[in-house]
Scaffold this active site. Structure first.
Site, short mmCIF file in Angstrom:
data_model
loop_
_atom_site.label_atom_id
_atom_site.label_comp_id
_atom_site.label_asym_id
_atom_site.label_seq_id
_atom_site.Cartn_x
_atom_site.Cartn_y
_atom_site.Cartn_z
N HIS A 1 1.31 8.73 -1.75
CA HIS A 1 0.15 7.85 -1.51
C HIS A 1 0.52 6.43 -0.87
O HIS A 1 0.83 5.57 -1.58
CB HIS A 1 -0.55 7.29 -2.93
N SER B 1 -6.51 3.18 0.08
CA SER B 1 -6.79 3.61 -1.16
C SER B 1 -8.20 3.08 -1.66
O SER B 1 -9.18 3.43 -0.88
CB SER B 1 -5.63 3.23 -2.10
#
Length: 705
Positions: free
Chosen positions: A679, A563
């Protein structure tokens, strides 16, 4: 997120000084825009081709089958500590194992939970639900109406994306409520106002979303009403930044209630409103302050910036309180009191409340602490530090609003997690469960060291390594950090890391670089926007310190991050390719010029700056953005790039385009894109084990061979 094992480290100040200088790639003519279409046939054909090429090599590694089996066994082990929550007078837990890949939500009694083998009753089987409905359901969240907690809102995601479908569930009947609350797929923000009303932020009509794809309008939805009949309570602005407007309803054991709405201005600044009989009224607290809890009629406020109007004691990182009745009567005229003040090496990590107490989690030089605060008659609090082990990470868990009990976890790199049941009123602690060791840590040791960054600031970092290593630069070392969004990285126990890496002689490094929250808001703000190079300098400084100490060497040093940590990896990859022999770039941000055009990227302008509105920000990221700063002819390490098709937060576009540009320059790389998982590493345990095994096979090839 934890920076490794997805679930779920003296630099120059000149970017790129360590590599050949050349003009950045032009941004106006991007040949890989077509890869920004997440699921187009052409893009998915590209993904399938590159997945096949990379997995063919990594899965053929003789270590891969063993790594996969070990990763799956640890992730699905029956002797894991079931994470408990207090709900509806019982202990509830969400559990995944090889027989329940998407998981079951189940319950037992507290007395039974304390036993070695609790008897669980399944409440919701997500695997069975998905099979019956032909969906790839992933459980994303549960919110139950207090104080009874009989009715709950279940958030379900198709494939793991952030967007969810919300349904009402009855714990007594054990099923979804016929004709109950139901919200179709969207990035909803929902709170129970009472048994028959919800406060909902969503896309009420086409166009009712910010540029980031989040809602900015809150309405009150009544039971049995169609969405079209909901009544507006609050309206932000379509151009608001951040993660979207969010309603929340706080309650305490005395029956007090406070409905709060946060309107984001950017990633970190927001306006706070309370909903009263006069409508939504703005609260006169700083934009980087949050109303977080309610105890005994006292409203708890967390400060991430100084509240100068309140006085010098109300500095960044402090916790304050407000009187509930006075707040409701006059939210623009406040008389706060200080509750907790951080020291120079302290930071706040968590706030929770029981029936009559407040719990605070803090860090002292990246070492965990936990405190209970009991309201005193006539005002004030009685504070007690809980007697938990030192030199470990301390995490506040579920707290019970029907009693003063709360769960707290202590763990470290080599110390398996211990779950305690704390009594907030008395400060007593009871060991409930201890995780059996998942790897042999008898040969390892943990050190906390410091490096000096480019501006002279000391940067602490942890190193886990074998006892008696030869300080000759030969130890295979994996380094990670996050460096953003005020996220504090603390020691944690990972069976997967221990079994797949430490047991095989590898060292692990966790760097507490700026951008995080380990030392309060100022540690984060030091690297915001165009100041961000210092974050990357911090990371480089730790790497150089490891090399100078002869713990490792560039040949044996690998780095990993996901991320925002994936962006960190991309920058380190392009600025200092000479320092690493392996780079794992997971679900990353890499195209910082088009970030606002991809997935939810526009919501993070408070962290990275706005390239579209500020020429200085654009100039900064043109020098640093990894996608734009790849250069032909440079000797880069061969990276492993991982993303997921269903990631609607960061998006797979960054990873795809970065890999495509490397391919254009005839630079070697490994690429793997999971078609589910959101994610993270995957939508279920097998997908996550596959990702972890591929990653470890790659790291061992690069650093141990």
């Amino acid at each position: 997120m934890r920076p490794f094992i997805l679930a779920l480290l003296l630099a120059t100040t000149l970017p790129g000084a360590a590599i050949a200088q050349a003009a950045p790639q032009p941004t106006g003519d991007d040949p890989y825009i077509w890869l920004e279409e997440p699921a187009s046939p052409r893009a998915m054909a590209w993904v399938e081709s590159h997945n096949a090429a990379s997995t063919k090599i990594l899965e053929a590694d003789p270590r891969y089958p063993i790594l996969y089996e070990e990763a799956l066994a640890i992730a699905g082990a029956k002797d894991r500590i079931p994470a408990p929550s207090f709900t509806h007078g019982a202990i509830y837990n969400f559990w995944q194992d090889p027989d329940h890949l998407r998981g079951i939500w189940r319950r037992t009694t507290l007395a039974d939970y304390k036993t070695a083998n609790p008897s669980w009753t399944t409440v919701l089987d997500v695997d069975a639900l998905g099979k019956a409905e032909g969906k790839s359901w992933v459980l994303k969240g549960i919110e139950c109406l207090q104080p009874e907690e009989r009715r709950c809102l279940i958030s379900l995601s198709d494939g793991g994306e952030d967007a969810v479908e919300i349904r009402e569930f009855d714990l007594d009947s054990g099923g979804f409520v016929t004709g109950g609350f139901h919200l179709a797929r969207g990035k909803h923000r929902v709170a129970w106002e009472d048994a028959d009303h919800l406060l909902v932020a969503t896309d009420w009509a086409p166009g009712d979303l910010t540029p980031s794809g989040y809602p900015y309008i809150v309405k009150r939805l009544g039971r049995g009403q169609p969405m079209s009949a909901a009544v507006e309570v609050f309206r932000g602005d379509r151009n608001d930044g951040g993660y979207g407007v969010s309603p929340e309803v706080l309650r305490d054991a005395a029956g007090h209630q406070l409905a709060v709405i946060q309107r984001p201005l950017d990633t970190f600044r927001h306006q706070s409103y309370v909903v009263t009989g006069k409508g939504a009224q703005r609260v006169a607290i700083p934009d980087k302050a949050s109303i977080t809890d309610l105890v005994d009629g006292r409203v708890i406020v967390q400060l991430d910036e100084a509240w100068t109007a309140a006085g010098p004691a109300f500095g960044p990182g402090a916790v304050a309180e407000l009187d509930l009745a006075a707040l409701k009567a006059a939210p623009d005229v406040l008389h706060p009191k200080i509750l907790w003040m951080p020291g120079p090496r302290d930071s706040l990590t968590g706030i929770a409340s029981t029936r009559g107490t407040l719990l605070l989690g803090t860090l002292e030089n990246v070492r965990g602490r936990a405190w209970t605060y009991v309201p005193a008659a006539g005002g004030g609090w009685t504070a007690t530090r809980l007697n938990l082990p030192d030199n470990l990470a301390i995490d506040l868990g579920a707290a019970d609003t029907r009693s003063d009990r709360a769960f707290i976890t202590a763990s470290g790199f080599l110390t398996p997690s211990t779950l305690y049941l704390a009594d907030g009123a008395t400060g007593s602690l009871e060991v409930v469960k201890t995780l059996p060791p998942k790897f042999d840590a008898s040969q390892d040791v943990v050190e906390q060291l410091e490096a000096r960054s480019s501006d002279g600031t000391p940067i602490p970092y942890f190193v886990v390594h074998r006892k008696g290593i030869a300080y000759d630069g030969t130890t295979p070392t994996l380094m990670t950090a996050y460096g953003g969004f005020q996220v504090s990285e603390t020691p944690y126990y990972s069976g997967t890391m221990g079994k797949l890496w430490l047991e095989r002689g590898g060292a692990f490094v966790l760097a507490n670089i700026r951008g995080g929250g380990e030392f309060g808001p100022a540690w984060h703000e030091a690297g915001l926007g165009t100041k961000r190079q210092i974050i990357y300098d911090d990371f480089t400084a730790v790497a150089k310190d490891l090399i100078a100490r002869r713990i490792t060497s560039p040949r044996r040093l690998g780095i990993e991050g996901g991320s925002n940590g994936g962006l960190l990896m991309g920058v380190e990859f392009t600025q200092h390719p000479e320092l690493w022999n392996a780079v794992v770039i997971q679900v990353p941000l890499l195209d910082m010029i088009r970030i606002s055009k991809i997935a939810a990227g526009a919501s993070w302008q408070g962290e990275y700056g706005d390239v579209n509105a500020d020429p200085a920000v654009m100039a900064f990221w043109r020098r640093l953005s990894p996608y734009q700063n790849l250069k032909a002819g440079v000797h880069y390490p061969e990276p492993f790039i991982f993303t997921t098709t269903k990631d609607d937060r960061v998006g797979p576009q960054h990873a795809r385009k970065f890999a495509a540009r490397m391919e254009e320059m005839k630079l070697p790389f490994f690429y793997y894109e999971n078609t589910e998982g959101g994610h993270g590493a995957g939508a279920d345990l097998k997908q996550a084990a596959h990702t972890n095994a591929l990653t470890m096979a790659y790291l061992q090839r690069k650093l141990m061979d």
